[in-house]
Structures are given as structure tokens and as C-alpha cells.
Design a protein around this motif. Sequence first.
Motif, PDB file in Angstrom:
ATOM      1  N   UNK A  70       0.835  -1.188   0.000  1.00  0.00           N
ATOM      2  CA  UNK A  70       0.000   0.000   0.000  1.00  0.00           C
ATOM      3  C   UNK A  70       0.876   1.247   0.000  1.00  0.00           C
ATOM      4  N   UNK A  71       0.261   2.427  -0.005  1.00  0.00           N
ATOM      5  CA  UNK A  71       1.031   3.659  -0.127  1.00  0.00           C
ATOM      6  C   UNK A  71       1.677   4.104   1.185  1.00  0.00           C
ATOM      7  N   UNK A  72       1.652   3.229   2.204  1.00  0.00           N
ATOM      8  CA  UNK A  72       2.389   3.494   3.434  1.00  0.00           C
ATOM      9  C   UNK A  72       3.702   2.719   3.497  1.00  0.00           C
ATOM     10  N   UNK A  73       4.005   1.990   2.436  1.00  0.00           N
ATOM     11  CA  UNK A  73       5.235   1.201   2.390  1.00  0.00           C
ATOM     12  C   UNK A  73       5.944   1.452   1.062  1.00  0.00           C
ATOM     13  N   UNK A 102       7.403   4.928  -3.423  1.00  0.00           N
ATOM     14  CA  UNK A 102       7.661   5.658  -2.181  1.00  0.00           C
ATOM     15  C   UNK A 102       6.377   5.789  -1.373  1.00  0.00           C
ATOM     16  N   UNK A 103       6.517   5.771  -0.054  1.00  0.00           N
ATOM     17  CA  UNK A 103       5.344   5.926   0.795  1.00  0.00           C
ATOM     18  C   UNK A 103       4.992   7.404   0.921  1.00  0.00           C
ATOM     19  N   UNK A 104       3.804   7.662   1.394  1.00  0.00           N
ATOM     20  CA  UNK A 104       3.345   9.036   1.605  1.00  0.00           C
ATOM     21  C   UNK A 104       2.820   9.152   3.037  1.00  0.00           C
ATOM     22  N   UNK A 105       3.705   9.440   3.977  1.00  0.00           N
ATOM     23  CA  UNK A 105       3.300   9.489   5.389  1.00  0.00           C
ATOM     24  C   UNK A 105       2.205  10.504   5.670  1.00  0.00           C
ATOM     25  N   UNK A 106       2.029  11.480   4.796  1.00  0.00           N
ATOM     26  CA  UNK A 106       1.030  12.523   5.038  1.00  0.00           C
ATOM     27  C   UNK A 106      -0.334  12.169   4.453  1.00  0.00           C
ATOM     28  N   UNK A 112      -4.262   0.465  -1.986  1.00  0.00           N
ATOM     29  CA  UNK A 112      -3.374  -0.612  -2.422  1.00  0.00           C
ATOM     30  C   UNK A 112      -2.505  -0.171  -3.580  1.00  0.00           C
ATOM     31  N   UNK A 113      -1.298  -0.709  -3.615  1.00  0.00           N
ATOM     32  CA  UNK A 113      -0.332  -0.419  -4.670  1.00  0.00           C
ATOM     33  C   UNK A 113       0.300  -1.730  -5.113  1.00  0.00           C
ATOM     34  N   UNK A 114       0.500  -1.872  -6.402  1.00  0.00           N
ATOM     35  CA  UNK A 114       1.180  -3.042  -6.945  1.00  0.00           C
ATOM     36  C   UNK A 114       2.289  -2.591  -7.881  1.00  0.00           C
ATOM     37  N   UNK A 167       7.163  -0.045 -13.078  1.00  0.00           N
ATOM     38  CA  UNK A 167       5.942  -0.486 -13.728  1.00  0.00           C
ATOM     39  C   UNK A 167       4.954  -0.794 -12.615  1.00  0.00           C
ATOM     40  N   UNK A 168       3.881  -0.042 -12.492  1.00  0.00           N
ATOM     41  CA  UNK A 168       2.983  -0.228 -11.357  1.00  0.00           C
ATOM     42  C   UNK A 168       1.540  -0.052 -11.768  1.00  0.00           C
ATOM     43  N   UNK A 169       0.646  -0.549 -10.908  1.00  0.00           N
ATOM     44  CA  UNK A 169      -0.779  -0.383 -11.117  1.00  0.00           C
ATOM     45  C   UNK A 169      -1.485  -0.593  -9.801  1.00  0.00           C
ATOM     46  N   UNK A 170      -2.587   0.128  -9.544  1.00  0.00           N
ATOM     47  CA  UNK A 170      -3.317  -0.055  -8.293  1.00  0.00           C
ATOM     48  C   UNK A 170      -4.094  -1.351  -8.304  1.00  0.00           C
ATOM     49  N   UNK A 171      -4.274  -1.950  -7.145  1.00  0.00           N
ATOM     50  CA  UNK A 171      -5.069  -3.164  -7.018  1.00  0.00           C
ATOM     51  C   UNK A 171      -6.004  -2.997  -5.843  1.00  0.00           C
ATOM     52  N   UNK A 172      -7.024  -3.811  -5.818  1.00  0.00           N
ATOM     53  CA  UNK A 172      -7.933  -3.802  -4.689  1.00  0.00           C
ATOM     54  C   UNK A 172      -7.766  -5.086  -3.909  1.00  0.00           C
ATOM     55  N   UNK A 173      -7.995  -5.029  -2.608  1.00  0.00           N
ATOM     56  CA  UNK A 173      -7.829  -6.223  -1.796  1.00  0.00           C
ATOM     57  C   UNK A 173      -8.166  -5.923  -0.363  1.00  0.00           C
ATOM     58  N   UNK A 174      -8.157  -6.974   0.467  1.00  0.00           N
ATOM     59  CA  UNK A 174      -8.469  -6.808   1.867  1.00  0.00           C
ATOM     60  C   UNK A 174      -7.308  -6.214   2.630  1.00  0.00           C
ATOM     61  N   UNK A 175      -7.541  -5.942   3.904  1.00  0.00           N
ATOM     62  CA  UNK A 175      -6.524  -5.312   4.726  1.00  0.00           C
ATOM     63  C   UNK A 175      -5.447  -6.310   5.146  1.00  0.00           C
TER      64      UNK A 175
END
Length: 241
Positions: A70-73, A102-106, A112-114, A167-175
Motif C-alpha cells: 500500500x502507499x504506506x510502504x 515511495x510511501x506518503x506518510x502525510x 493498495x499499490x502493486x 511499472x505499477x498499477x493499483x489493485x484492490x484487496x483486503x486489509x
Amino acid sequence: MEHRRSCSDFMFLGLILLLCFFGSVESYKNYTVGDSFGWFDNTMNPDINYQKWVTNKDFTLGDFLIFNTDNNHSIVQTYNFSTYKECDYDDAEDKDTVQWSASDPSNTETHDVSVAVPLVKEGVTYFFSSDYDGDQCKNGQHFKINVTYGQGLPKSLKDSSDSTSPISSPVSGGEDSAPDTIVPSNFSHPKENSDDDDDDHENASDDKAKEKSSSVSMLMYAQVHNIFYGSLIFIGLVLFS
């Protein structure tokens, strides 16, 4: 009778040698880092051990590592052991380290990120998350692999082996988990970037057709290989029974 048996033995040995000549069928692979656990630190997934995940896996040029996070990692790839040991991307050199995500702490909302990372260089390669002063890395979000030559880089990666574009794309998924695979099965051979002119477009189409033909040929070879191997076993049982 002995002469007939000798001829049969000779034929069987010849078939074995022929099988060795053909060798095994190899293909490029996509590895989902952490499998269903995804790419997170131990504070989120206490049971994850990425170095254990690496065990018994053979990474070769042209393979892809798929990071589901995810965008926190963040996702950092480096060939520098010191950078890896310090869990610090900020002091890394561009020539040996790439930050794929890169994460976005703010951020106020987690999504989700892939990211798909191609393996384009032989030798030891390190991966880690450097965010929050390296705490995620220190909390287990790191691993190293050894990349061997294998079949070598496919044409689609040779021209961009020095590129650092992710090379990236957003994904959906559980926590609690991420999908095992969120890219097409043929993602090992991504399309090459092309200009807008007709010549480059035509070349890209030709390359795509060639890659499709190559994939079909490889599948046919695998089928023939399996039939041939099964025939050898049958012949061996008949001759030595």
C-alpha cells in the motif's frame, strides 16, 4: 538373443542421450513477494519472513518480482550492501539503487499499490522499505536474492536494462492480504515503449507478433518434450522388464 538385447540397449541409451540434448523447458517467471501476505513489515504481518520466502526459489534474468503493498510502504532495490544494511535510501547512489515506490506518510487514505520489478542484472540484489527512518526495514521488510543468467534477458528488457522507470498499477484487496497475482501471465514480456511515428508503431507490432509466435513455439516444444519423455519411460519398461 544377446545381439538383439545389445541393440535394444544401444537404442535406449541413444534415446536417453537425445533427451539430455534437448534439456528441460524453461520459461520466465513472475514471483509474488510474500505470496498472499504481500509486502509489509512485521507490525502488520508478524508471521512474514521474506528471506524464508526466498528459499528454494530460482531467480533468473527476465523474471519479475510483483510487490503487492500500500502507499504506506516503499519498495527499494539496491545492489549496494551498505545501503541495504543501513535501510537508508536517502544516502544511496542513483547508479546502484532504485526506489520503485515511495510511501506518503502525510496521506489521509490508504490505498493498495502493486509494482512489478524486472530482474535485469546478475548477482546479489537487495530489496527493502526505507520509510519511517528505516523502521519498516528493521521490522522485517527486507530480503536479498541471487539472480542467475537463466535464458538471459528477453528483447523487451534488453533495451531498457539500464532504465529505472517503475511499472505499477493499483489493485484492490483486503486489509490482511494481497492477491497472489495481479498482472497478466505473460507479464514477463512487457510491451516496449514506442514513438508516435508509423515506423516505430509497425516495429512494435512486428515484435509483438514475434513474441506471440515464440510463445506458441515454446508451448508446442513443451508438449512434444513431455510426450517424448513419457515414450522413453515406456520403452525402458518394455526393454528391461
